[in-house]
Design a protein around this motif. Structure first.
Motif, mmCIF file in Angstrom:
data_model
loop_
_atom_site.group_PDB
_atom_site.id
_atom_site.type_symbol
_atom_site.label_atom_id
_atom_site.label_comp_id
_atom_site.label_asym_id
_atom_site.label_seq_id
_atom_site.Cartn_x
_atom_site.Cartn_y
_atom_site.Cartn_z
ATOM 1 N N LEU A 46 0.838 -1.195 0.000
ATOM 2 C CA LEU A 46 0.000 0.000 0.000
ATOM 3 C C LEU A 46 0.875 1.248 0.000
ATOM 4 O O LEU A 46 0.633 2.186 -0.754
ATOM 5 N N TRP A 70 -6.746 0.082 3.187
ATOM 6 C CA TRP A 70 -6.934 -0.859 2.087
ATOM 7 C C TRP A 70 -7.551 -2.137 2.636
ATOM 8 O O TRP A 70 -6.939 -2.828 3.453
ATOM 9 N N ALA A 93 -1.126 4.933 6.550
ATOM 10 C CA ALA A 93 -1.628 3.902 5.642
ATOM 11 C C ALA A 93 -1.809 2.615 6.442
ATOM 12 O O ALA A 93 -0.890 2.168 7.123
ATOM 13 N N VAL A 103 -3.623 5.063 -6.182
ATOM 14 C CA VAL A 103 -4.434 5.405 -5.005
ATOM 15 C C VAL A 103 -4.683 6.914 -5.076
ATOM 16 O O VAL A 103 -4.010 7.698 -4.424
ATOM 17 N N LYS A 138 -8.024 -5.493 1.750
ATOM 18 C CA LYS A 138 -7.485 -6.426 0.763
ATOM 19 C C LYS A 138 -8.535 -7.415 0.277
ATOM 20 O O LYS A 138 -8.545 -7.792 -0.894
ATOM 21 N N GLU A 162 -3.660 -1.447 6.255
ATOM 22 C CA GLU A 162 -4.316 -2.454 5.433
ATOM 23 C C GLU A 162 -4.793 -3.582 6.324
ATOM 24 O O GLU A 162 -4.255 -3.796 7.407
ATOM 25 N N HIS A 178 -9.963 0.812 -1.347
ATOM 26 C CA HIS A 178 -9.249 1.789 -0.527
ATOM 27 C C HIS A 178 -10.244 2.851 -0.058
ATOM 28 O O HIS A 178 -11.115 3.258 -0.831
#
Length: 180
Positions: free
Chosen positions: A14, A114, A78, A163, A116, A80, A121
């Motif tokens: 990411l 994010w 960030a 992104v 997955k 995920e 996103h």
């Protein structure tokens, strides 16, 4: 990319996508946003390979990214997840404190998350994050469910921008302006 299996490297794909996005934003004069390095202290080096074999973090990091978007200071982290929720445990108290202080200085703080599982996103505004954080600290829910992520804050790709968070940030700013 690191050589060891560190919990701190979980978001590297990411982050790589965001780094590429930020490079394009810079080239196009849209924003200046940089990845903040985490200070480490090398303990053991491998002189033959020129790599660090053992190191530790010198201090807690704040957020992953900081910069300026056409006069608006921003900071974000960030995250995920492989689940249908974002565990609050993935967010650290020092990050919340930093984002809170940044907001008090009229900057914008948020997460880029994010999922997955869905390959989606989202921009998660600090206000939403803080509400879930505070509830978790009072023995409430220990995660932010996928359903709590507002579809209007979904981040899409656009051409070679993987992104493209500036469009979503603009939606958020418009919403914020309507409630101010």
């Amino acid at each position: 990319m690191g050589y060891w299996h560190s919990r701190g490297l979980r978001g590297s794909y990411l982050e790589e996508c965001i780094n590429q996005t930020n490079k394009i934003y810079l080239e196009q004069g849209l924003a200046v946003v940089q990845k903040l390095p985490t200070a480490i202290k090398p303990i053991e080096l491998d002189p033959g390979k020129g790599t660090i074999k053992l190191a530790y973090f010198e201090e807690k990091s704040t957020v992953d990214y900081m910069g300026n978007v056409q006069g608006i200071p921003i900071c974000f982290d960030a995250k995920e997840t492989n689940q249908k929720r974002l565990p609050i445990a993935n967010i650290h108290e020092h990050q919340i404190e930093f984002m809170d202080a940044f907001n008090r200085q009229e900057g914008l703080s948020f997460l880029i998350v994010w999922f997955k599982l869905f390959d989606e996103h989202y921009l998660l505004p600090y206000e939403t994050l803080k509400a879930y954080w505070d509830a978790a600290k009072k023995d409430g829910r220990k995660s932010i469910p996928y359903a709590a992520f507002d579809k209007k804050y979904q981040i899409h790709s656009c051409g070679n921008i993987l992104v493209h968070y500036l469009e979503t940030l603009n939606v958020y700013l418009n919403d914020k302006g309507e409630t101010s």
